[in-house]
Design an enzyme around this catalytic site. Structure first.
Site, PDB file in Angstrom:
ATOM      1  N   SER A   1      25.153  27.848  53.026  1.00  0.00           N
ATOM      2  CA  SER A   1      25.871  28.176  54.256  1.00  0.00           C
ATOM      3  C   SER A   1      27.316  28.545  53.957  1.00  0.00           C
ATOM      4  CB  SER A   1      25.841  26.986  55.212  1.00  0.00           C
ATOM      5  OG  SER A   1      24.512  26.674  55.548  1.00  0.00           O
TER       6      SER A   1
HETATM    7  C1  LIG Z   1      20.927  27.257  55.396  1.00  0.00           C
HETATM    8  S1  LIG Z   1      19.887  26.647  54.166  1.00  0.00           S
HETATM    9  C2  LIG Z   1      20.629  25.112  53.704  1.00  0.00           C
HETATM   10  C3  LIG Z   1      21.994  25.245  53.159  1.00  0.00           C
HETATM   11  C4  LIG Z   1      22.507  24.053  52.417  1.00  0.00           C
HETATM   12  N1  LIG Z   1      22.548  22.874  53.206  1.00  0.00           N
HETATM   13  C5  LIG Z   1      23.870  24.301  51.788  1.00  0.00           C
HETATM   14  O1  LIG Z   1      24.165  23.655  50.801  1.00  0.00           O
HETATM   15  O2  LIG Z   1      24.629  25.134  52.294  1.00  0.00           O
HETATM   16  C6  LIG Z   1      18.476  26.091  55.066  1.00  0.00           C
HETATM   17  C7  LIG Z   1      17.390  25.549  54.205  1.00  0.00           C
HETATM   18  O3  LIG Z   1      16.476  24.852  55.029  1.00  0.00           O
HETATM   19  C8  LIG Z   1      15.226  24.888  54.393  1.00  0.00           C
HETATM   20  N2  LIG Z   1      14.191  24.495  55.371  1.00  0.00           N
HETATM   21  C9  LIG Z   1      13.606  25.239  56.340  1.00  0.00           C
HETATM   22  N3  LIG Z   1      12.722  24.501  57.016  1.00  0.00           N
HETATM   23  C10 LIG Z   1      12.738  23.264  56.475  1.00  0.00           C
HETATM   24  C11 LIG Z   1      12.043  22.062  56.732  1.00  0.00           C
HETATM   25  N4  LIG Z   1      11.129  21.961  57.713  1.00  0.00           N
HETATM   26  N5  LIG Z   1      12.311  20.988  55.961  1.00  0.00           N
HETATM   27  C12 LIG Z   1      13.223  21.063  54.946  1.00  0.00           C
HETATM   28  N6  LIG Z   1      13.898  22.180  54.653  1.00  0.00           N
HETATM   29  C13 LIG Z   1      13.679  23.259  55.416  1.00  0.00           C
HETATM   30  C14 LIG Z   1      15.121  26.297  53.859  1.00  0.00           C
HETATM   31  O4  LIG Z   1      14.199  26.374  52.784  1.00  0.00           O
HETATM   32  C15 LIG Z   1      16.569  26.569  53.459  1.00  0.00           C
HETATM   33  O5  LIG Z   1      16.734  26.404  52.081  1.00  0.00           O
END
Ligand SMILES: C[S@@+](CC[C@H](N)C(=O)[O-])C[C@H]1O[C@@H](n2cnc3c(N)ncnc32)[C@H](O)[C@@H]1O
Length: 409
Positions: A78
């Site tokens: 992000s």
């Molecule tokens: C915006 S990114 C996370 C960014 C991260 N927190 C950072 O360090 O900036 C969103 C993530 O959520 C994950 N995701 C989507 N659905 C999910 C779920 N049901 N459980 C866990 N992770 C999930 C995706 O694979 C993606 O990598």
């Protein structure tokens, strides 16, 4: 040295971090000394091999790491501003046990800095590649108080509960009961919650079986995968390739797309509200008010080319609130005034009753200005099945696991 010093030396990684922090403070995203120190310290550029270092420290820029077959971004690191907003909302203290849902590595390491050696961070991602990359970053940066799990974060992380804080970093349309139950009694949940198409990152405080909002901020996030996947339906009202105009539906009635497509081809009418916005003032509170007040208000999304061709006057990527009434619709817009720092809110209508619909939307803008300008939405979350008479007055959004209420003071 900072980038403002006019020397020829390239910016070092510490210069880039200091500049990022200064901008985040100026924008109001970073406030607490501990969070400032974490952002000043963590070498976030190590997460993205091959990406220009300055890009990793650009405050508004997410690093997109995965896109699905339909072109939707599904994983990213992000943008620093969004991470700062959520971490400030979470109010992390040393020694806490924190769960992050959606990994990338960087945010987990900021959390690890804040909880310190006595605290723990658990980060869960549904995607094995993402979990693996996060693992590499956490190893490279040397943090030992982070556990990475590859699983569906909709279940929380039962083996590591209870959590003082849960931070969800992926757009959620619902609040599964596991998140509430895995929080300590006064724990905080920070989550980008989608409500009638509009996503806001909300800090909730647990109050027994319900969650009560304590801060609502505008944001954009990639959509949830797994059991909680709930994507919005998009219906096109102009489907010429490259210049599509569509309506994003999130529990809104199915529109008569043929009639609305015909309406879009008719000349637009205008209704001006007399309500002014300052040049740097956001529409975010107005938009949430409008969706609380009006039943049939999906968001209109348009390709930039549709705007360039003059089909629509707005192509915001977050979508523009659009009041639909049968064969007619009207959407929120602004126009310049004689004062370069004042814009007037209004509505542009299309279709046989476009003028009336636009007038109705403009009237709601005046109500917001008169009665709720300066107010912040109050949002609560109750388990699905909670009877109506136990909910606060206001707009209720029913999801599979929860009933979300939006009310205004
Ligand atoms: C915006 S990114 C996370 C960014 C991260 N927190 C950072 O360090 O900036 C969103 C993530 O959520 C994950 N995701 C989507 N659905 C999910 C779920 N049901 N459980 C866990 N992770 C999930 C995706 O694979 C993606 O990598």
């Amino acid at each position: 040295m900072t980038n403002d010093d006019h020397t020829n030396a390239p910016a070092t990684e510490q210069d880039l971090r200091d500049d990022m922090v200064r901008e985040l403070i100026e924008k109001g995203a970073l406030r607490s000394p501990g969070v400032v120190a974490a952002f000043r310290k963590v070498p976030r550029h190590l997460v993205a091999c091959g990406v220009e270092m300055a890009k990793c420290y650009s405050v508004e820029e997410p690093l997109i790491t995965k896109t699905d077959s339909s072109g939707v971004h599904i994983s990213s690191v992000s943008a620093p501003r969004i991470q700062a907003i959520q971490i400030e909302q979470a109010d992390i203290q040393p020694g806490m046990n924190v769960l992050e849902i959606g990994s990338g590595g960087v945010n987990a390491v900021y959390l690890a800095e804040l909880v310190g050696e006595r605290g723990n961070v658990v980060t869960v991602d549904i995607d094995p590649e993402v979990a693996q990359r996060a693992k590499g970053f956490i190893k490279d940066t040397g943090y030992r108080n982070v556990t990475i799990i590859c699983d569906d974060g909709g279940n929380g992380a039962i083996d590591h509960q209870p959590f003082d804080r849960i931070i969800v970093t992926v757009q959620a349309a619902d609040i599964p009961s596991s998140w509430l139950h895995q929080l300590t009694t006064e724990g905080r949940l920070v989550v980008p919650l989608r409500m009638r198409g509009m996503t806001r990152t909300i800090a909730f405080v647990r109050d027994d079986h319900r969650l009560i909002s304590d801060g609502v901020e505008l944001c954009g996030f990639v959509p949830m995968q797994g059991a909680g996947q709930n994507r919005m339906q998009v219906v096109l009202i102009h489907d010429v390739p490259g210049e599509e105009v569509g309506l994003r539906l999130d529990g809104h009635p199915e529109p008569d797309t043929k009639a609305l497509a015909a309406a879009l081809r008719t000349p637009r009418t205008e209704a001006w509200s007399g309500v002014m916005l300052a040049g740097d003032e956001s529409n975010e509170h107005l938009d949430l008010w409008l969706t609380t007040a009006l039943d049939n208000l999906p968001l209109m999304a348009a390709e930039p080319a549709a705007r360039e061709r003059g089909l629509v006057a707005s192509a915001s990527p977050l979508g523009v609130p659009t009041l639909v009434d049968g064969d007619s619709f009207a959407y929120r817009t602004v126009r310049r005034t004689g004062d370069p720092d004042r814009f007037e809110l209004g509505a542009l209508g299309h279709g046989p009753r476009g003028q009336q619909v636009a007038e109705r939307l403009a009237a709601e803008m005046r109500t917001w200005d008169r009665e709720h300008r300066g107010d912040r939405a109050h949002i609560e979350v109750y388990p699905a099945g909670t009877p109506d008479d136990q909910l606060p007055a206001g707009r209720v959004i029913d999801r599979q696991h929860s009933r979300v209420t939006i009310s205004w003071p």
